[in-house]
Design a protein around this motif. Structure first.
Motif, PDB file in Angstrom:
ATOM      1  N   PRO A   1      43.718  38.635  23.475  1.00  4.52           N
ATOM      2  CA  PRO A   1      42.337  39.126  23.787  1.00  4.52           C
ATOM      3  C   PRO A   1      41.740  37.653  24.377  1.00  4.52           C
ATOM      4  N   ALA A   2      41.657  36.863  23.718  1.00  9.05           N
ATOM      5  CA  ALA A   2      41.263  35.579  24.082  1.00  9.05           C
ATOM      6  C   ALA A   2      41.446  35.208  25.648  1.00  9.05           C
ATOM      7  N   ARG A   3      42.884  34.943  25.501  1.00 10.20           N
ATOM      8  CA  ARG A   3      43.696  34.599  26.728  1.00 10.20           C
ATOM      9  C   ARG A   3      43.312  35.581  27.996  1.00 10.20           C
ATOM     10  N   ALA A   4      43.325  36.747  27.763  1.00  4.00           N
ATOM     11  CA  ALA A   4      43.101  37.862  28.496  1.00  4.00           C
ATOM     12  C   ALA A   4      41.764  37.719  29.106  1.00  4.00           C
ATOM     13  N   GLN A   5      40.877  37.669  28.306  1.00  9.22           N
ATOM     14  CA  GLN A   5      39.328  37.404  28.883  1.00  9.22           C
ATOM     15  C   GLN A   5      39.242  36.365  29.825  1.00  9.22           C
ATOM     16  N   ALA A   6      39.746  35.115  29.642  1.00 11.11           N
ATOM     17  CA  ALA A   6      39.793  33.950  30.175  1.00 11.11           C
ATOM     18  C   ALA A   6      40.412  33.996  31.575  1.00 11.11           C
ATOM     19  N   LEU A   7      41.491  34.764  31.635  1.00 13.93           N
ATOM     20  CA  LEU A   7      41.913  35.034  32.926  1.00 13.93           C
ATOM     21  C   LEU A   7      41.316  36.211  33.837  1.00 13.93           C
ATOM     22  N   PHE A   8      40.727  37.135  33.091  1.00 11.29           N
ATOM     23  CA  PHE A   8      40.009  38.114  33.711  1.00 11.29           C
ATOM     24  C   PHE A   8      38.716  37.548  34.212  1.00 11.29           C
ATOM     25  N   ASP A   9      38.174  36.753  33.544  1.00 10.69           N
ATOM     26  CA  ASP A   9      36.937  36.158  34.106  1.00 10.69           C
ATOM     27  C   ASP A   9      37.125  35.345  35.070  1.00 10.69           C
ATOM     28  N   GLN A  10      38.100  34.500  35.264  1.00  9.92           N
ATOM     29  CA  GLN A  10      38.711  33.376  36.300  1.00  9.92           C
ATOM     30  C   GLN A  10      38.961  34.756  37.557  1.00  9.92           C
ATOM     31  N   PHE A  11      39.562  35.620  37.171  1.00 15.12           N
ATOM     32  CA  PHE A  11      39.686  36.567  38.600  1.00 15.12           C
ATOM     33  C   PHE A  11      38.343  37.098  38.944  1.00 15.12           C
ATOM     34  N   VAL A  12      37.275  37.388  38.154  1.00 13.83           N
ATOM     35  CA  VAL A  12      35.983  37.718  38.691  1.00 13.83           C
ATOM     36  C   VAL A  12      35.364  36.887  39.447  1.00 13.83           C
ATOM     37  N   THR A  13      35.399  35.533  38.806  1.00  8.75           N
ATOM     38  CA  THR A  13      34.767  34.513  39.766  1.00  8.75           C
ATOM     39  C   THR A  13      35.366  34.097  41.060  1.00  8.75           C
ATOM     40  N   GLN A  14      36.789  34.313  41.045  1.00  2.91           N
ATOM     41  CA  GLN A  14      37.289  33.771  41.982  1.00  2.91           C
ATOM     42  C   GLN A  14      37.067  35.037  43.349  1.00  2.91           C
ATOM     43  N   ALA A  15      36.953  36.233  42.615  1.00  2.00           N
ATOM     44  CA  ALA A  15      36.666  37.409  43.499  1.00  2.00           C
ATOM     45  C   ALA A  15      35.090  37.232  44.331  1.00  2.00           C
ATOM     46  N   ARG A  16      34.116  36.934  43.215  1.00  2.00           N
ATOM     47  CA  ARG A  16      32.945  36.822  43.775  1.00  2.00           C
ATOM     48  C   ARG A  16      32.963  35.505  44.874  1.00  2.00           C
ATOM     49  N   ALA A  17      33.653  34.602  44.528  1.00  7.17           N
ATOM     50  CA  ALA A  17      33.812  33.445  45.824  1.00  7.17           C
ATOM     51  C   ALA A  17      34.363  33.927  47.058  1.00  7.17           C
ATOM     52  N   ALA A  18      35.166  34.962  46.872  1.00  9.10           N
ATOM     53  CA  ALA A  18      36.063  35.316  48.213  1.00  9.10           C
ATOM     54  C   ALA A  18      35.585  36.443  48.911  1.00  9.10           C
ATOM     55  N   HIS A  19      34.601  37.116  48.194  1.00  7.87           N
ATOM     56  CA  HIS A  19      34.328  38.445  48.823  1.00  7.87           C
ATOM     57  C   HIS A  19      32.805  38.861  48.426  1.00  7.87           C
ATOM     58  N   ALA A  20      32.140  39.221  49.361  1.00  7.55           N
ATOM     59  CA  ALA A  20      30.523  39.269  49.138  1.00  7.55           C
ATOM     60  C   ALA A  20      30.215  40.521  48.132  1.00  7.55           C
ATOM     61  N   ASP A  21      30.909  41.548  48.012  1.00 10.81           N
ATOM     62  CA  ASP A  21      30.301  42.682  47.296  1.00 10.81           C
ATOM     63  C   ASP A  21      31.261  43.015  46.159  1.00 10.81           C
ATOM     64  N   VAL A  22      30.966  42.485  44.940  1.00 12.98           N
ATOM     65  CA  VAL A  22      31.914  42.570  43.784  1.00 12.98           C
ATOM     66  C   VAL A  22      31.099  42.978  42.571  1.00 12.98           C
TER      67      VAL A  22
ATOM     68  N   ASN B   1      45.706  50.761  58.126  1.00 13.70           N
ATOM     69  CA  ASN B   1      46.115  49.397  58.408  1.00 13.70           C
ATOM     70  C   ASN B   1      44.851  48.409  58.276  1.00 13.70           C
ATOM     71  N   ARG B   2      43.687  48.758  57.510  1.00 12.42           N
ATOM     72  CA  ARG B   2      42.573  47.659  57.160  1.00 12.42           C
ATOM     73  C   ARG B   2      42.622  47.702  55.724  1.00 12.42           C
ATOM     74  N   SER B   3      42.159  46.368  55.579  1.00 14.15           N
ATOM     75  CA  SER B   3      41.964  45.910  54.040  1.00 14.15           C
ATOM     76  C   SER B   3      40.551  46.054  53.560  1.00 14.15           C
ATOM     77  N   LEU B   4      40.286  45.571  52.435  1.00 10.90           N
ATOM     78  CA  LEU B   4      39.077  45.424  51.785  1.00 10.90           C
ATOM     79  C   LEU B   4      38.257  44.338  52.550  1.00 10.90           C
ATOM     80  N   ARG B   5      39.040  43.054  52.779  1.00  8.13           N
ATOM     81  CA  ARG B   5      38.490  42.031  53.600  1.00  8.13           C
ATOM     82  C   ARG B   5      38.371  42.529  55.137  1.00  8.13           C
TER      83      ARG B   5
END
Length: 145
Positions: free
Chosen positions: A99-120, A63-67
């Motif tokens: 690959p270029a599009r996938a990398q851009a979207l993955f990089d955005q995902f990482v950036t957003q994760a780091r903005a939303a969660h402390a330990d990434v 019942n508990r999330s990573l958040r």
């Protein structure tokens, strides 16, 4: 986008013998990007990863999330998640993003994760990575956005 998440006691990722990311208790997320994916799908997937209830509460129920727990999040790009395996004995990767599009979207995902969660922590896109983990449970889920 696709995420294969695993609840872990600890996990790490190395490239050429050098550890580049490590977490303690938390989630390891293998992330695949498909051709039709965009930033909005990435945001939805990240919200699901952060709020998916995979950790036990006081009664032992998931019942508990990573958040909720504040655990670590290790992100590893994995284009093979987007494979079409419905026929034959060799995967087709036509559903995977270029690959270029996938990398851009993955990089955005990482950036957003780091903005939303402390330990990434994260792997390196396109690299030959070695991932070590101690799966807790085991608990593994396939999430899509």
């Amino acid at each position: 986008m696709i995420a294969l998440i695993q609840r872990v006691r600890h996990a790490s990722v190395s490239v050429a013998g050098e550890e580049i990311g490590r977490i303690g208790p938390g989630l390891l997320a293998f992330v695949g990007v498909q051709r039709e994916d965009d930033e909005a799908r990435g945001k939805r997937l990240l919200e699901r990863v952060l709020t998916y209830r995979v950790f036990g509460d006081d009664a032992g129920r998931m019942n508990r999330s990573l958040r909720d727990t504040g655990g670590g999040l290790l992100l590893v790009s994995q284009f093979t998640l987007a494979a079409d395996t419905r026929s034959g004995t060799r995967a087709s990767f036509t559903p995977a993003a270029e690959p270029a599009r996938a990398q851009a979207l993955f990089d955005q995902f990482v950036t957003q994760a780091r903005a939303a969660h402390a330990d990434v922590a994260c792997g390196r896109f396109g690299a030959d990575m070695q991932v070590s983990l101690l799966n807790d449970g085991p608990v593994t889920f396939w999430l899509e956005a």
